[in-house]
Design an enzyme around this catalytic site. Structure first.
Site: not given
Ligand SMILES: O=P(O)(O)OC[C@H]1O[C@](O)(CO)[C@@H](O)[C@@H]1O
Length: 453
Positions: A276, A307
């Site tokens: 932002e 993972h």
């Protein structure tokens, strides 16, 4: 910024969140007026309120103490408070429940209150403007929920609602007594507001002393930023690295990878703070830029990310600079969890920095037993890679990463050229690259990695 100059040129405002953590007695001027005393006056009011709630002295409409706090806000009025609550949960009062409602989707509110008793619930309506659609919709729904639960007595609102805002008029219109309003100022940007009164939920959770310690830490970093020469200035170096990789090596994203469960919401908080702020294509002079501005920030806590998406970071086709964050001591040290966690973060940084050649892979023999993929499958892949010369498991070095362990230290890398890969080796690298780390994490770290520890 520190001088209170109006560097927010679009709104002609100072940008002074640094004043929120300035110590008592400091002087920071906006329009010739020292704002530090106002900051400490609000902090004092927050501390008084927090201790009354935490000690059970603040009673709800039916005389019960407050056990549940629901912060309603969005953007900077939500992401900072959620992140801080999660990050500092270890220090929080476990007799109390904290919930955060932001989404306009009614499910967010409904789920947040489905198991709590209105008699023991305090809502904090956090909104700088007090006009934001999502927040005001949720606030009205909360009001209706409370009134329904407490028999419709309008007087109950004063005991169960407080506001954090800069807009006294709208707070009053909503029905919250301004005695129960905690103010801040137009020179605090929403995304920089977590240490203003917007942090009221944080203070309720951890107490005013711990909140003060947090502010002190922020102030120390402000001072480091203000006075340290650029070549040793951590925020400046981090910014330059980002510009370097996004501007000169076409990196589109930065992965933020906290090896600390308490920081699981930190990437989401950083997303607003960075994107932002810097997601702009017009310069201060009103010209269209001809260079890249903010990259996309994203991330998940380690080792979950390993993972999931680390395969792409290590062997995919894109350059992704990584910010690893870890702490050398754990607040929850059961068994060997923390050693294993640290072995993972060091090994990931090691893998990115130094890679592994095909020769090394061959010389090491079969690593399959140390990986969690099927042993036979690993052998087959290994044999295939030897026979065909296909580089299934080696990866190039010098992928950019930065490791912050306890205190920020910087390790920068260089550009990579990627190679193809067919498997997810990334999750195995802690054991493949650094088996010694599992036994003793100070052993066998290459020099460059050791320097950052
Ligand atoms: O605190 P408010 O006024 O409700 O605004 C919420 C958020 O909306 C934004 O203006 C942008 O959507 C943020 O900067 C701010 O944190």
């Amino acid at each position: 910024m520190f001088r209170g100059e109006k560097i927010n040129i679009t709104e002609n405002r100072a940008v002074l969140h640094v004043a929120l953590r300035a110590p008592q007695g400091a002087s920071i001027l906006v329009d010739g007026k020292n704002v530090v005393p106002q900051v400490h006056a609000v902090l004092g009011k927050m501390a008084d309120f927090s201790s009354r709630v935490r000690q059970g002295a603040w009673k709800g409409h039916t005389g019960k103490s407050i056990r549940n706090v629901v912060n309603i806000g969005i953007g900077g009025s939500d992401l900072g408070p959620v992140m801080a609550y999660e990050a500092l949960k270890h220090y929080s009062d476990r007799r109390m429940t904290f919930r955060f409602v932001s989404n306009i989707d009614g499910t967010d509110f409904t789920e947040a209150v489905q198991d709590i008793n209105p008699e023991e619930t305090l809502f904090i309506i956090s909104s700088k403007t007090f006009t934001t659609l999502e927040t005001m919709t949720n606030a009205h729904t909360a009001r209706a929920w409370l009134l329904k639960g407490l028999g419709g007595d309008e007087k109950s609102v004063a005991k169960h609602f407080v506001a954090v805002s800069t807009n006294e008029t709208e707070v009053t219109k909503f029905g919250i007594d301004t005695v129960n309003m905690f103010g801040f100022w137009d020179w605090v940007g929403g995304r920089y507001s977590m240490d203003s009164a917007i942090g009221l939920s944080t203070m309720l959770a951890i107490g005013s002393d711990n909140f003060g310690a947090m502010l002190d830490g922020f102030h120390q970093m402000d001072e480091h930023f203000r006075i340290t020469p650029f070549e040793r200035n951590l925020p400046v170096l981090m910014a330059l690295l980002t510009i370097w990789y996004t501007g000169f090596f076409d990196a589109h994203t930065i992965a933020v990878l906290p090896y600390e469960q308490y920081l699981r919401r930190f990437p989401a908080y950083l997303q607003q703070l960075t994107m932002e702020s810097n997601g702009k294509y017009i310069t201060l002079n009103g010209m269209k830029v001809d260079y890249q501005t903010s990259p996309v920030y994203w991330g998940e806590p380690g080792t979950n990310g390993q993972h999931s998406f680390y395969q792409l970071i290590h062997q995919g086709t894109r350059l992704i600079p990584c910010d690893f964050i870890a702490f050398d001591r754990s607040l929850n040290p059961p068994g060997r969890h923390h050693d294993i966690l640290m072995a993972n973060v060091f090994a990931q940084a090691e893998a990115l920095a130094f890679g592994k050649t095909a020769e090394q892979v061959r010389a090491e023999g079969t690593p399959a037993g140390l990986c969690r993929i099927g042993f036979l499958r690993a052998i087959v892949l290994q044999i295939l890679s030897w026979q065909t010369g296909s580089p299934l498991k080696y990866w190039e070095n010098s992928l950019p990463s930065m490791s912050i362990v306890s205190s920020p230290r910087v390790l920068s890398g260089r550009l990579i050229r990627s190679i193809s890969g067919v498997s997810n080796w990334a999750r195995c690298w802690p054991s493949v690259l650094s088996p010694n780390l599992r036994a003793n994490r100070s052993l066998s770290l290459p020099m460059t990695v050791r320097q950052i520890v």
